[in-house]
Design a protein around this motif. Structure first.
Motif, PDB file in Angstrom:
ATOM      1  N   TRP A  57       0.818  -1.206   0.000  1.00  0.00           N
ATOM      2  CA  TRP A  57       0.000   0.000   0.000  1.00  0.00           C
ATOM      3  C   TRP A  57       0.855   1.261   0.000  1.00  0.00           C
ATOM      4  CZ3 TRP A  57      -4.709   0.247  -1.519  1.00  0.00           C
ATOM      5  CH2 TRP A  57      -5.590  -0.831  -1.342  1.00  0.00           C
ATOM      6  N   ALA A  58       1.976   1.229   0.737  1.00  0.00           N
ATOM      7  CA  ALA A  58       2.833   2.415   0.810  1.00  0.00           C
ATOM      8  C   ALA A  58       3.484   2.716  -0.538  1.00  0.00           C
ATOM      9  CB  ALA A  58       3.907   2.235   1.886  1.00  0.00           C
ATOM     10  N   THR A  59       3.994   1.679  -1.219  1.00  0.00           N
ATOM     11  CA  THR A  59       4.626   1.911  -2.516  1.00  0.00           C
ATOM     12  C   THR A  59       3.597   2.297  -3.564  1.00  0.00           C
ATOM     13  OG1 THR A  59       4.560  -0.493  -2.906  1.00  0.00           O
ATOM     14  CG2 THR A  59       6.620   0.431  -2.093  1.00  0.00           C
ATOM     15  N   ASN A  60       2.379   1.753  -3.453  1.00  0.00           N
ATOM     16  CA  ASN A  60       1.302   2.167  -4.356  1.00  0.00           C
ATOM     17  C   ASN A  60       0.960   3.637  -4.151  1.00  0.00           C
ATOM     18  OD1 ASN A  60      -1.943   2.610  -4.212  1.00  0.00           O
ATOM     19  ND2 ASN A  60      -1.360   1.523  -6.072  1.00  0.00           N
ATOM     20  N   ALA A  61       0.897   4.051  -2.886  1.00  0.00           N
ATOM     21  CA  ALA A  61       0.575   5.449  -2.589  1.00  0.00           C
ATOM     22  C   ALA A  61       1.654   6.382  -3.117  1.00  0.00           C
ATOM     23  CB  ALA A  61       0.407   5.635  -1.083  1.00  0.00           C
ATOM     24  N   SER A  62       2.917   5.978  -2.982  1.00  0.00           N
ATOM     25  CA  SER A  62       4.014   6.819  -3.469  1.00  0.00           C
ATOM     26  C   SER A  62       3.943   6.984  -4.978  1.00  0.00           C
ATOM     27  CB  SER A  62       5.364   6.199  -3.073  1.00  0.00           C
ATOM     28  OG  SER A  62       6.428   6.939  -3.594  1.00  0.00           O
ATOM     29  N   ALA A  63       3.704   5.875  -5.689  1.00  0.00           N
ATOM     30  CA  ALA A  63       3.607   5.945  -7.151  1.00  0.00           C
ATOM     31  C   ALA A  63       2.377   6.731  -7.584  1.00  0.00           C
ATOM     32  CB  ALA A  63       3.567   4.536  -7.738  1.00  0.00           C
ATOM     33  N   THR A  64       1.276   6.581  -6.833  1.00  0.00           N
ATOM     34  CA  THR A  64       0.062   7.316  -7.152  1.00  0.00           C
ATOM     35  C   THR A  64       0.294   8.817  -7.036  1.00  0.00           C
ATOM     36  OG1 THR A  64      -1.363   5.506  -6.427  1.00  0.00           O
ATOM     37  CG2 THR A  64      -2.332   7.715  -6.473  1.00  0.00           C
ATOM     38  N   LEU A  65       0.998   9.224  -6.004  1.00  0.00           N
ATOM     39  CA  LEU A  65       1.279  10.643  -5.830  1.00  0.00           C
ATOM     40  C   LEU A  65       2.194  11.164  -6.929  1.00  0.00           C
ATOM     41  CD1 LEU A  65       1.758  10.649  -1.966  1.00  0.00           C
ATOM     42  CD2 LEU A  65      -0.143  11.634  -3.235  1.00  0.00           C
ATOM     43  N   ASP A  66       3.044  10.288  -7.445  1.00  0.00           N
ATOM     44  CA  ASP A  66       3.954  10.717  -8.508  1.00  0.00           C
ATOM     45  C   ASP A  66       3.205  11.086  -9.778  1.00  0.00           C
ATOM     46  OD1 ASP A  66       6.646  11.163  -9.422  1.00  0.00           O
ATOM     47  OD2 ASP A  66       6.447   9.370 -10.651  1.00  0.00           O
ATOM     48  N   VAL A  67       2.034  10.473 -10.021  1.00  0.00           N
ATOM     49  CA  VAL A  67       1.294  10.788 -11.248  1.00  0.00           C
ATOM     50  C   VAL A  67       0.697  12.191 -11.194  1.00  0.00           C
ATOM     51  CG1 VAL A  67       0.702   8.357 -11.555  1.00  0.00           C
ATOM     52  CG2 VAL A  67      -0.977   9.890 -10.527  1.00  0.00           C
ATOM     53  N   ALA A  68       0.688  12.804 -10.012  1.00  0.00           N
ATOM     54  CA  ALA A  68       0.212  14.187  -9.936  1.00  0.00           C
ATOM     55  C   ALA A  68       1.054  15.101 -10.811  1.00  0.00           C
ATOM     56  CB  ALA A  68       0.249  14.678  -8.485  1.00  0.00           C
ATOM     57  N   PHE A  69       2.316  14.742 -10.994  1.00  0.00           N
ATOM     58  CA  PHE A  69       3.232  15.592 -11.749  1.00  0.00           C
ATOM     59  C   PHE A  69       3.326  15.176 -13.220  1.00  0.00           C
ATOM     60  CE2 PHE A  69       4.736  14.992  -7.358  1.00  0.00           C
ATOM     61  CZ  PHE A  69       4.462  16.251  -6.879  1.00  0.00           C
ATOM     62  N   THR A  70       2.627  14.109 -13.597  1.00  0.00           N
ATOM     63  CA  THR A  70       2.658  13.642 -14.986  1.00  0.00           C
ATOM     64  C   THR A  70       1.240  13.660 -15.567  1.00  0.00           C
ATOM     65  OG1 THR A  70       2.585  11.362 -14.136  1.00  0.00           O
ATOM     66  CG2 THR A  70       4.752  12.278 -14.680  1.00  0.00           C
ATOM     67  N   HIS A  71       0.499  12.587 -15.319  1.00  0.00           N
ATOM     68  CA  HIS A  71      -0.821  12.454 -15.938  1.00  0.00           C
ATOM     69  C   HIS A  71      -1.820  13.476 -15.417  1.00  0.00           C
ATOM     70  CE1 HIS A  71       1.065   8.984 -17.455  1.00  0.00           C
ATOM     71  NE2 HIS A  71       0.839   8.189 -16.439  1.00  0.00           N
ATOM     72  N   VAL A  72      -1.831  13.693 -14.088  1.00  0.00           N
ATOM     73  CA  VAL A  72      -2.806  14.645 -13.543  1.00  0.00           C
ATOM     74  C   VAL A  72      -2.538  16.048 -14.068  1.00  0.00           C
ATOM     75  CG1 VAL A  72      -3.718  15.690 -11.440  1.00  0.00           C
ATOM     76  CG2 VAL A  72      -3.216  13.259 -11.492  1.00  0.00           C
ATOM     77  N   ALA A  73      -1.274  16.394 -14.238  1.00  0.00           N
ATOM     78  CA  ALA A  73      -0.948  17.713 -14.776  1.00  0.00           C
ATOM     79  C   ALA A  73      -1.527  17.886 -16.176  1.00  0.00           C
ATOM     80  CB  ALA A  73       0.560  17.915 -14.794  1.00  0.00           C
ATOM     81  N   THR A  74      -1.392  16.854 -17.028  1.00  0.00           N
ATOM     82  CA  THR A  74      -1.946  16.923 -18.380  1.00  0.00           C
ATOM     83  C   THR A  74      -3.468  17.030 -18.344  1.00  0.00           C
ATOM     84  OG1 THR A  74      -0.109  15.587 -19.216  1.00  0.00           O
ATOM     85  CG2 THR A  74      -2.055  15.755 -20.612  1.00  0.00           C
ATOM     86  N   LEU A  75      -4.101  16.226 -17.489  1.00  0.00           N
ATOM     87  CA  LEU A  75      -5.561  16.279 -17.373  1.00  0.00           C
ATOM     88  C   LEU A  75      -6.025  17.631 -16.842  1.00  0.00           C
ATOM     89  CD1 LEU A  75      -6.186  12.703 -15.896  1.00  0.00           C
ATOM     90  CD2 LEU A  75      -6.585  13.455 -18.251  1.00  0.00           C
ATOM     91  N   THR A  76      -5.246  18.211 -15.926  1.00  0.00           N
ATOM     92  CA  THR A  76      -5.606  19.526 -15.383  1.00  0.00           C
ATOM     93  C   THR A  76      -5.539  20.594 -16.469  1.00  0.00           C
ATOM     94  OG1 THR A  76      -4.788  18.921 -13.186  1.00  0.00           O
ATOM     95  CG2 THR A  76      -5.004  21.274 -13.659  1.00  0.00           C
ATOM     96  N   VAL A  77      -4.498  20.533 -17.296  1.00  0.00           N
ATOM     97  CA  VAL A  77      -4.388  21.484 -18.402  1.00  0.00           C
ATOM     98  C   VAL A  77      -5.599  21.365 -19.316  1.00  0.00           C
ATOM     99  CG1 VAL A  77      -3.054  22.107 -20.452  1.00  0.00           C
ATOM    100  CG2 VAL A  77      -1.868  21.565 -18.321  1.00  0.00           C
ATOM    101  N   GLY A  78      -5.998  20.121 -19.637  1.00  0.00           N
ATOM    102  CA  GLY A  78      -7.162  19.927 -20.492  1.00  0.00           C
ATOM    103  C   GLY A  78      -8.434  20.474 -19.873  1.00  0.00           C
ATOM    104  N   ALA A  79      -8.606  20.258 -18.568  1.00  0.00           N
ATOM    105  CA  ALA A  79      -9.820  20.723 -17.900  1.00  0.00           C
ATOM    106  C   ALA A  79      -9.870  22.243 -17.782  1.00  0.00           C
ATOM    107  CB  ALA A  79      -9.909  20.091 -16.506  1.00  0.00           C
ATOM    108  N   VAL A  80      -8.704  22.880 -17.619  1.00  0.00           N
ATOM    109  CA  VAL A  80      -8.672  24.327 -17.383  1.00  0.00           C
ATOM    110  C   VAL A  80      -8.669  25.116 -18.686  1.00  0.00           C
ATOM    111  CG1 VAL A  80      -7.334  26.230 -16.385  1.00  0.00           C
ATOM    112  CG2 VAL A  80      -7.562  24.079 -15.135  1.00  0.00           C
ATOM    113  N   VAL A  81      -7.822  24.723 -19.643  1.00  0.00           N
ATOM    114  CA  VAL A  81      -7.672  25.538 -20.852  1.00  0.00           C
ATOM    115  C   VAL A  81      -7.964  24.789 -22.145  1.00  0.00           C
ATOM    116  CG1 VAL A  81      -6.093  27.215 -19.851  1.00  0.00           C
ATOM    117  CG2 VAL A  81      -5.169  25.102 -20.788  1.00  0.00           C
ATOM    118  N   GLY A  82      -8.306  23.493 -22.081  1.00  0.00           N
ATOM    119  CA  GLY A  82      -8.760  22.803 -23.275  1.00  0.00           C
ATOM    120  C   GLY A  82      -7.811  21.740 -23.802  1.00  0.00           C
ATOM    121  N   ALA A  83      -8.334  20.924 -24.736  1.00  0.00           N
ATOM    122  CA  ALA A  83      -7.585  19.788 -25.280  1.00  0.00           C
ATOM    123  C   ALA A  83      -6.379  20.228 -26.093  1.00  0.00           C
ATOM    124  CB  ALA A  83      -8.508  18.925 -26.138  1.00  0.00           C
TER     125      ALA A  83
END
Length: 436
Positions: free
Chosen positions: A236-262
């Motif tokens: 669970w701890a290593t899963n949580a660490s990797a999950t948080l890492d996606v905030a700087f990769t995939h979530v950032a891309t999704l946030t850009v799409g949600a805020v300013v478009g595809a």
């Protein structure tokens, strides 16, 4: 440096070199299939393709247990000592983690695509395509096989995994470009690439187990974590660490799409792709470092762990800094050459993303050290704090200052993560010295 540490350093560079061969080919092919898709679809439709693929990768990374780390953490000692049954239980635990990840990932991905697609910037008529593409998460989730091949030092086999995926996507991209195919066609070819890579690495891992006699009388039933104290907590701890890492990769891309478009999401993703390609050679030291740290800890050679980590950090950081200079002076020309003039506005963002990646490379031994010393929870705490601040700040800054502002926030997050991991490691080592 002791002989064992020197041998470990040699293996790290040998294994990283094997990965580099495959990943270098993959980097070129990846740019090729992305360029074909970008030129065939245009900036706006390419952004839609990127958002759908990013959402699937995001869900896959969030639900995926890092079973490869569990295999290294709990399997290194039984393998070295010839305890076949104990090692088989570790493998079974990894397989169970992968099955949970695959089932949960597909369920979350399909439902999430249908419910949250428009909120992420996807057109209404693409929700069905996104839901179908989410089925490929089943091929993205497994990681146990990767851990086995790393533990067996079969990095030559691993080096081809991503290249196979990219080759399938490139072949499909060539056809799609020739026939002026729509987004749906490119989704099919990108999904086929993920499935092909999964099948390849799965077959390689199980063949290695059979070759070493580790499949004989394999115990598919019985207590799941017998002989592995703290296995679930570690998973669970290593899963949580990797999950948080996606905030700087995939979530950032999704946030850009949600805020300013595809369209802007496509530009951000292209910048990220180039940045990752430039930083990839140095980052390849990380998967080669993990097995050596696990083996050193299993043998009680913690001093060798420290020496290996320091040397890898210095070598990787210096190399990454040189690549940052390449991005500064040749980044825009590279973007125009590969992706076309329409993607040139992504150049400033790309340079900022490369700078963030370089900071991460300088700090690359810190997380493996903490995980190998049995303290993944420290990594989770640091990443959690930084990720929360990053995700709060990113949409605000992007809406006011555009993609370049997002790049600055990414640099700040990388620096904060590195500092937090360093302080955590120093605190842990201080406790160890005090105990001695």
């Amino acid at each position: 440096m002791t002989n064992s540490a020197k041998e470990g350093l040699g293996r790290i560079f040998a294994n990283a070199g094997m990965l580099l061969g495959g990943r270098s080919v993959n980097a070129v092919i990846s740019l090729g299939y992305m360029a074909l898709a970008a030129r065939a679809l245009g900036v706006a439709e390419f952004g839609v393709l990127v958002l759908i693929n990013t959402f699937a990768q995001f869900v896959g990374d969030v639900v995926r247990f890092q079973s490869w780390q569990a295999v290294l953490q709990f399997g290194a000692a039984p393998l070295a000592e010839g305890r076949r049954e104990d090692f088989q239980r570790v493998v079974r635990f990894g397989v169970v983690l992968d099955l949970i990840s695959a089932l949960a990932g597909v369920a979350v991905g399909v439902v999430g695509s249908l419910v949250f697609g428009p909120a992420l910037g996807l057109p209404e008529d693409m929700r069905g395509n996104a839901a179908l593409y989410a089925l490929t998460i089943a091929a993205l989730a497994p990681a146990c096989q990767i851990g086995l091949l790393r533990l067996f030092d079969r990095f030559a086999l691993l080096s081809m995994q991503q290249a196979i995926s990219s080759a399938v996507r490139l072949a499909g991209g060539l056809v799609g470009f020739a026939i002026d195919a729509p987004v749906g066609f490119f989704l099919i070819t990108w999904g086929a690439g993920s499935v092909a890579a999964f099948l390849y690495v799965a077959v390689c891992a199980w063949r290695e187990l059979g070759r070493r006699g580790l499949l004989a009388n394999f115990p598919w039933s019985g207590p799941l974590t017998a002989g592995m104290p703290g296995a679930w907590r570690f998973a669970w701890a290593t899963n949580a660490s990797a999950t948080l890492d996606v905030a700087f990769t995939h979530v950032a891309t999704l946030t850009v799409g949600a805020v300013v478009g595809a369209t802007e999401a496509g530009l951000w993703r292209v910048a990220r792709q180039i940045a990752d390609a430039l930083a990839k050679p140095a980052r390849l030291l990380i998967p080669a470092l993990y097995p050596e740290l696990a083996k050193a800890r299993a043998s009680g050679a913690e001093a060798d762990m420290h020496r290996l980590a320091i040397r890898i950090g210095l070598i990787g950081g210096a190399f990454a800094t040189v690549l940052l200079l390449v991005a500064v002076f040749a980044g825009e020309a590279l973007l125009r050459l590969v992706m076309g003039d329409a993607f040139a506005p992504a150049a400033p963002t790309m340079i900022l993303q490369v700078a963030a990646a370089v900071i991460g490379v300088w700090a690359l031994p810190l997380e493996p050290m903490l995980v190998s010393m049995g303290r993944p929870g420290m990594v989770v705490r640091v990443r959690l704090i930084v990720a929360i601040v990053f995700l709060i700040a990113l949409p605000q800054v992007i809406s006011r200052h555009g993609l370049e502002g997002g790049g600055v926030v990414l640099i700040a997050a990388a620096a904060a993560t590195a500092l937090g991991l360093l302080l955590s490691l120093r605190r842990l080592m201080g406790r160890a010295k005090a105990a001695q």
